[in-house]
Every structure is written in structure tokens, then in C-alpha cells.
Design a protein around this motif. Sequence first.
Motif, short mmCIF file in Angstrom:
data_model
loop_
_atom_site.label_atom_id
_atom_site.label_comp_id
_atom_site.label_asym_id
_atom_site.label_seq_id
_atom_site.Cartn_x
_atom_site.Cartn_y
_atom_site.Cartn_z
N LEU A 154 6.92 -1.10 0.47
CA LEU A 154 7.85 -1.81 1.35
C LEU A 154 7.96 -1.20 2.74
CD1 LEU A 154 10.70 -2.73 -1.15
CD2 LEU A 154 9.28 -4.32 0.15
N THR A 155 6.85 -0.70 3.23
CA THR A 155 6.84 -0.10 4.56
C THR A 155 6.08 -0.98 5.54
OG1 THR A 155 6.98 2.10 3.60
CG2 THR A 155 6.24 1.97 5.88
N PHE A 156 4.92 -1.46 5.14
CA PHE A 156 4.10 -2.31 6.00
C PHE A 156 3.83 -3.68 5.40
CE2 PHE A 156 2.61 2.14 6.81
CZ PHE A 156 3.28 2.30 8.02
N ALA A 157 4.21 -3.92 4.15
CA ALA A 157 4.02 -5.22 3.51
C ALA A 157 4.97 -5.34 2.34
CB ALA A 157 2.57 -5.38 3.04
N SER A 158 5.22 -6.57 1.92
CA SER A 158 6.11 -6.84 0.80
C SER A 158 5.42 -6.57 -0.54
CB SER A 158 6.58 -8.30 0.84
OG SER A 158 7.28 -8.57 2.03
N ILE A 159 6.23 -6.41 -1.57
CA ILE A 159 5.71 -6.26 -2.93
C ILE A 159 5.39 -7.65 -3.49
CG2 ILE A 159 6.21 -5.46 -5.27
CD1 ILE A 159 8.21 -3.50 -4.09
N PRO A 160 4.19 -7.86 -4.02
CA PRO A 160 3.86 -9.16 -4.61
C PRO A 160 4.80 -9.49 -5.77
CG PRO A 160 1.87 -7.85 -4.30
CD PRO A 160 3.04 -6.93 -4.05
N LEU A 161 5.03 -10.78 -5.97
CA LEU A 161 5.92 -11.22 -7.03
C LEU A 161 5.45 -10.73 -8.40
CD1 LEU A 161 8.33 -12.83 -8.04
CD2 LEU A 161 6.89 -14.87 -8.05
N ARG A 162 4.14 -10.80 -8.65
CA ARG A 162 3.64 -10.39 -9.97
C ARG A 162 3.92 -8.91 -10.23
NH1 ARG A 162 -2.84 -9.29 -10.03
NH2 ARG A 162 -2.98 -8.09 -8.11
N ALA A 216 18.00 -1.13 -3.90
CA ALA A 216 16.60 -1.52 -3.67
C ALA A 216 16.22 -1.23 -2.23
CB ALA A 216 16.43 -3.00 -3.97
N PRO A 217 15.08 -0.58 -1.99
CA PRO A 217 14.64 -0.36 -0.62
C PRO A 217 14.27 -1.69 0.05
CG PRO A 217 12.90 0.25 -2.15
CD PRO A 217 14.11 -0.06 -2.98
N THR A 218 14.46 -1.77 1.33
CA THR A 218 14.12 -2.98 2.08
C THR A 218 13.10 -2.65 3.15
OG1 THR A 218 16.00 -2.61 3.58
CG2 THR A 218 16.37 -4.04 1.69
N ARG A 219 12.32 -3.64 3.55
CA ARG A 219 11.29 -3.43 4.57
C ARG A 219 11.91 -3.10 5.92
NH1 ARG A 219 6.44 -7.53 5.21
NH2 ARG A 219 6.04 -6.00 6.86
N PHE A 220 11.20 -2.28 6.67
CA PHE A 220 11.62 -1.94 8.03
C PHE A 220 11.16 -3.04 8.98
CE2 PHE A 220 10.37 1.99 5.75
CZ PHE A 220 11.63 2.52 5.57
N SER A 221 11.96 -3.31 9.98
CA SER A 221 11.58 -4.34 10.94
C SER A 221 10.44 -3.83 11.83
CB SER A 221 12.77 -4.71 11.82
OG SER A 221 13.09 -3.65 12.71
N PRO A 222 9.59 -4.73 12.31
CA PRO A 222 8.53 -4.31 13.24
C PRO A 222 9.08 -3.60 14.47
CG PRO A 222 8.14 -6.55 12.45
CD PRO A 222 9.50 -6.17 11.98
N GLU A 223 10.24 -4.02 14.93
CA GLU A 223 10.83 -3.41 16.11
C GLU A 223 11.16 -1.93 15.87
OE1 GLU A 223 10.83 -7.57 16.26
OE2 GLU A 223 11.88 -6.30 14.78
N LYS A 224 11.72 -1.63 14.70
CA LYS A 224 12.04 -0.24 14.38
C LYS A 224 10.77 0.60 14.24
CE LYS A 224 16.56 -0.79 12.20
NZ LYS A 224 17.37 -0.59 10.97
N LEU A 225 9.75 0.04 13.59
CA LEU A 225 8.50 0.79 13.42
C LEU A 225 7.83 1.04 14.75
CD1 LEU A 225 7.13 -1.00 10.22
CD2 LEU A 225 8.10 1.30 10.37
N ARG A 226 7.87 0.08 15.66
CA ARG A 226 7.25 0.26 16.98
C ARG A 226 7.96 1.34 17.79
NH1 ARG A 226 6.97 -5.64 16.88
NH2 ARG A 226 4.77 -6.24 16.53
N ALA A 227 9.25 1.55 17.51
CA ALA A 227 10.01 2.54 18.28
C ALA A 227 9.76 3.97 17.81
CB ALA A 227 11.51 2.23 18.17
N LEU A 228 9.11 4.14 16.66
CA LEU A 228 8.87 5.48 16.14
C LEU A 228 7.85 6.22 16.99
CD1 LEU A 228 9.45 7.41 13.69
CD2 LEU A 228 7.36 6.48 12.66
N ARG A 229 8.15 7.45 17.34
CA ARG A 229 7.24 8.26 18.16
C ARG A 229 6.66 9.44 17.38
NH1 ARG A 229 7.20 4.27 20.10
NH2 ARG A 229 7.78 3.58 22.19
N VAL A 230 6.95 9.53 16.11
CA VAL A 230 6.42 10.59 15.25
C VAL A 230 4.98 10.24 14.86
CG1 VAL A 230 6.66 11.70 13.00
CG2 VAL A 230 8.70 11.17 14.35
N PRO A 231 4.04 11.19 14.94
CA PRO A 231 2.67 10.91 14.49
C PRO A 231 2.63 10.54 13.01
CG PRO A 231 2.75 12.95 15.77
CD PRO A 231 4.16 12.55 15.52
#
Length: 292
Positions: A154-162, A216-231
Motif C-alpha cells: 500500500l505504498t505505490f499501488a493498491s492490494i488486489p481484491l483476490r 488498516a494502513p492506507t495508501r499515501f497520496s502522490p502529493e505526499k510522496l513527491r514531497a519526500l526528500r529522503v533518499p
Amino acid sequence: MGVGHWRSDAARAHFAAAYDTALARLPAVDRMWDVDTAFGTVRVYRFEGGPGRPVVLLPGRNASTPMWADNLPGLLAHRPVYCVDLLGEPGMSVQRKPITGADDQARWLDDVLTGIGEESVHILGVSFGGWSAMNYALRRPQKVASLVLVDPVLTFASIPLRTMLAFLPMGLPGVPERLRRSILRWISGGAEVDESDPVLMLIDAGTADFALQQPAPTRFSPEKLRALRVPVLAIIAGRSVIHDARRAAATARSVLSAGQVEVWERASHAVTGEFPDEIASRTSEFWAGVDR
């Protein structure tokens, strides 16, 4: 939301025996202690290693420190390692207060890193541990030198239903051992597994003996991920069942401003056990570059 707990005293004893057996396979522990946090005590192990900046390892769901038995020798050749039993998961950490969401997850991990006493660390997380590492870095990046995310959920894509449907029985009491192990084999890409393996037996015990009460963990928004400056080094398992590997890799490449993204085509979600030497080599190269 309640607190994760053992289903009975017998269940706690069963898990503890499996834990001790699996823990005995690890290298010698330099220090073991329990760190007080706002949500309970967290078990931490320190392993003495090479002279580099320390690494903190975060395991996946229903896993704990002994899962790193195959990985520690290669990692310790280069730097010290801290292993953490995630709070609210089966392990030696003891949850005392409900964890209600992502902010709470970051808060208890920040308490742990403060208790460790290192100025900054590299963090390596696998599966749910990868999500936990990203969640922490997005909220409190000050102590994070870099992230290694190994097939993070749940970081870069959703979990498949199956996959979600397959996981459902794992958290239910009374599920037959044969079904739990069949699900674990499926997560491992269908490979035959040694049912006497101490780590498999430990994970199996954790799913049977412990009642998870985690949000339940939830996916991060693209905006939050783009703001990360950590390698970030993101290793995506090509045969993973927790996401579409190509979609996850494409998303990671599009949102990580300081990211290196790799798809390991032959790896399943059990990549840490399948390729321990390759993980040690690749992460050592990545961390050395960050530290320079």
C-alpha cells in the motif's frame, strides 16, 4: 480500536517457544532491551557490525525479529543493525494503548528511534514494515538518512481484491493450520516451503496465537510522496501478490524525487528469504552512496 493481544496464555506460551527457537538462529545479540513508547514497550535488538551508519529493520505483518536470520550476516558485514518487533504485531513488544491511525504509528516508532539514541539511521522495511518506514519518513524525516522499501504494501499501488480475500482467514481464530500454510505458500509465489523452518513456524504461530487490533494502513497520496526528500531504494518483487509490480514501480518512479526503483523479476513477496545475499549487496551499495 482495541489492543493486540494473545488469544490465551497457552497461545502466548506456544508463540514464545517458536520465537525462542527461531531467535537462536540469529547472530549474537550485542544488546536487547524494551523501549518505552506512548503506546507500549517495544522490543529492540542491537547487533554489532561494520563501521557504517546503523540500519533499523522493520519486519512485515505477523512477523518479528527472527525473520531476518538469513539477512543479518550480510548486512552486519557493513554496519550495525537494530531489529524492532513492531508494536501491535505478534512478537515481544507489548501494546498497552490503541493505535488509531498513521500518526500513532509514526509516533511510537519515533519514540523507539529516540530510545535507540542514534542521531540518524537508515531504515529498511519489508511489506507492512516498508509501509511503516515510509509513513514515518513522511511525518518525521529528521532521523531518517534513507529508506529501503522491500516490496512495500500500500505504498505505490493498491492490494488486489483476490489478495485481500486470501488474507482474510489469516486473522480468524480456529483457521486450520493447513489453510494458513497454503496461504503462506501462495504469498511465496507458490514455492514449496520447508514446514519445519523455524521462521515459517513462527509466522504460522503468530497468525494463530495473536489477535491483531491494528488500523488498516492506507495508501499515501502522490502529493505526499513527491514531497519526500529522503533518499529511497524501492525493490519491487516481480512475482508479488500484494500489488501489480509494474504499476507499483511506475508509480514509484513518477513520485520519488530521490528514488531508485528496481523490479526483481524472479522474486516473490518472500524476497528477503529468497535473495538475502543480493539484498545485502544492493543495500550496502545504496547506503554507501547515501553516506558519501
